[in-house]
Scaffold this motif. Sequence first.
Motif: not given
Length: 631
Positions: A391-416
């Motif tokens: 379940g954790r792996t599936a959740a990660m795969r579902a939410a990862a595209p949201l993080v990757s779409s963040i417009r400010d690249a400097s925030l991506v690592n923090g949200y990851a």
Amino acid sequence: MPGRIHPDDIAEVRARARIDDIVGSYVTLRKAGSGSQKGLCPFHDEKTPSFQVTPARGFFYCFGCGEGGDVITFLQKIDNLSFAEAVERLAGRTGIQLRYTDDDPGARFERGQRMRILEANAAAAEWYAAQLAKPEALTARQFLDSRGFDRAAAEQFGVGYAPRGGRELGNHLRGKGFADADLVAAALIRPQGWDFFSGRLLWPIRDSGSAVLGFGGRRLYDDDRLPAKYLNTSETAVYKKSHVLYGLDLSRTAIGKQSRAVVVEGYTDVMAAHLSGVDTAVASCGTAFGDDHARMLQRLMGNHDAFHGEVIFTFDGDAAGQKAALKVFDGDKNFIGQTYVAIEPTGLDPCDLRLQHGDAAVRELVARRVPLYRFVMSNVIAGFDLDRAEGRTAAMRAAAPLVSSIRDASLVNGYARELAGMIGLDVEEVRREVTRAAGRGPERAPRARDAEPDEAPVVPAAQLPDPADRTLAVERGTCQLMIQQPALFSPTWEDIEAADFTHPAYAAVYAAVLAARDGSNDGSAESSAGGSGWVQAVRASTPHGSGEALDHLIASLAVEPLLVRADERYVQEYAAKLRLLTTMRRIADLKSKLQRTNPVEQQTAYNQMFADLLVLENRRKSLQAASIGVD
């Protein structure tokens, strides 16, 4: 036809209408030195201000797109006015009485249609407000009182009432000299002559310069022929629902000063927010918050970088509110400031919250805001069972595209990193998935479902395990031993449990083994000693519906050679390996829960889980020693 505006009056308008005041109604300006002011250009999208106003000279110019001119030119471009209409509006704001060449008494009503609509709207707003005090408007006043608004609040927001007769407004405005054609164009009356609003509580919708653009009306009576609870002015030359925000006239200055805007969902919510001290509240009118609304707020906030300024949305906590948040998320690229969500846990909107808990509760709601990305990620991963590794792996795969779409690249690592904490996974694993998800849309994996401990799962052929799967090697080996050497196991089967098997096929084999043992004459496995009778007994004990699939698995387990010559010690060590893997999974699950638990807000639960973790760690050490034959 009216004549030309007298040149001296045009010059007077230019002299008395301060360009910084007029431009400042649409754009937040800041001092830039040498007597000039700068802001974000309203005529093109930009992140760095290149729009400059020089009050001493009365001119503006954008170094980004090249637009420039005087105060009249600015008003023409920003509100799509003709030259005469812009001069007339500025004259109205500065108190100048314009003269026209060859003017006549009817010329005032033949000037630009936009100006006639605005004049009619202003007259209508004044008349509607006066009707609210009339006896017929008792129901309207009672509604306001039930929502916590007194007379002073109604006057502050210009709330009015449309009588039920259906022709009163039209008759009143005709008496003021307005023509039916202009009233229809303003959507104040219908082509047949009936008033557009009838028997409704009304809110005037103004632009940032306080000009009345249209109205929003709430249904009050059960016999209202229009079933919609809220009815807004139809689109006109001045009212475009995607370009207006209710409350902007009251909040414009505060939004610029605070670099913050609070977006609520309705007229009463705007009123409640302002009366509670949240003076930056606005609401869209009859449509969802969109890209044009976002650009409007961006200009007023005057943000220059991604870390300056806030746009806070209040949504209901239900499915509709979550859907609205996802829509905002899709358009979040339009904001330069940080985007937040404020949701009352009880589901109350700002108006109800103020009514039940007072002004401070509304201010606290805004103060408790959370980043939009965190809210959206929370809703995405809520559909997965985070207590299970898959379940954790599936959740990660579902939410990862949201993080990757963040417009400010400097925030991506923090949200990851934040996503890793929300799910309970290693941050590097999440970062790798975010990298892989770049350019890929959100995925949704089905939630894993636990089988009941005493219920043998039915296994279709398509779900038979791969014999070469190394992650299931211990489970397969244990089943082999149970079928080939049952006499080597203790009466308790070395304390093995159904939960020790993660694959439903192996769990089904274990359930069949227990059923075969319980069905033997003497209650033990030794009587069969792993012979053909025992294998047949296990096959006969498989759950109904498994058919040939499980039969084939049991047959293969019965004939596959064991890795070593088995004895009781070997069985004990092998069983310890199986239970060790279960313990390690439980430790991982518990650590994930701990990572997702606030030790301050949930101290009791956190302490209990920590104590359980210590017990599991001791068990892990004991099983690890037993699995390698260490006493």
